[in-house]
Design a protein around this motif. Structure first.
Motif: not given
Lengths: 193, 193
Positions: B1-4, B155-159, B170-176
């Protein structure tokens, strides 16, 4: 506020020790549409004030405070009850006795989030003995900012917090004031003029 | 999400130990308009699901969760981190390790607020190692209800939490999703398709 009083009567539960349990819609499970309606009511009640920020204390004040901030189009900031690694050392701090939890909390807010020109509306779910509200006022005063008032969902009118703080000049608007409640479940509200 | 992502880049601060501080708009001071925009985005991302309730954990998930519940017109319920006198003994309970606070919490939710036919969207401000999210899923499972997914702000994608839980279905949607961040302040996001 009629809607809130009706929800307290239909869903609130009274327990010995003057405990009013409203955790099905206010502070555990949250009625999100009610939060919005209460936020609109706070906006109406404080419409003559130029509010720059809404402030509350974690955790159960957050839902109603963020909705109020959304309706008023200002930021919200919540005071934290315990030191965390992520909280800046540069904080205003005060102590608040929690009768619910039977302990004293350090209540903190990062200095950068209260400016001396802020006009702050404090919002919380309950007002009883008033110590949490006094603690939040103390944090605002430390920053040299102004408290324009306090918007409370439920005030326990038979405890002294509301009247003690009104006597000090604080503009408090409580959406429901419980005047009397009994273990048999009877709840009486203070009628507003 | 661009704004975030833009707000993270302009206002987020990186500290040693992979700490991303976003407390000027997400979890201490709260940008109420951003909360609403994120809630709308969760509604769009989970538009194919029939969600009956939004769930989070105190304290910093509450603001975004109540706004999401408001937009979706459902109730919100938040799990509590410690036993309080006002919490019913009749609770689902699980344990969650908080790396931020360096301790294990008992996380509880009153049984009456999750029904077996509930379809629950879990919402939280952060996803890193995933233990809080797993704990919330555990509470829902204890009730025999369904988790339809998880809406996460950052979401910290490196963890490994996000990918580990996605691998479990699990269906996860992370905005950033932060892919990489350095102490010099550089933050890189994972681009979405």
């Amino acid at each position: 506020m009629r809607l809130l009083e009706e929800m307290i009567l239909s869903k609130g539960k009274v327990y010995p020790g003057n405990i009013l349990k409203v955790d099905s819609f206010l502070n555990h499970q949250i009625d999100s549409q009610l939060m919005f309606a209460m936020a609109q009511e706070f906006q109406r009640l404080f419409r003559d004030e130029k509010i720059t920020k809404v402030m509350t204390i974690e955790a159960s004040g957050i839902a109603i405070a963020v909705m109020t901030a959304y309706v008023m189009q200002v930021p919200m900031v919540f005071a934290k009850k315990s030191q965390t690694k992520n909280l800046s050392a540069d904080v205003y701090s005060t102590q608040v006795m929690s009768f619910t939890h039977g302990r004293v909390y350090d209540v903190k807010i990062a200095k950068e989030f209260i400016n001396s020109d802020d006009k702050i509306l404090i919002v919380d779910d309950f007002l009883a003995n008033g110590v949490a509200l006094e603690g939040l006022c103390d944090l605002v005063n430390q920053a040299g900012a102004s408290v324009v008032g306090a918007g409370i969902a439920i005030e326990k009118g038979f405890q002294d917090g509301g009247n003690r703080l009104r006597a000090k000049g604080l503009h408090i608007e409580s959406l429901a004031i419980v005047q009397e409640m009994n273990d048999n479940g009877t709840i009486k509200f203070l009628s507003k003029q």
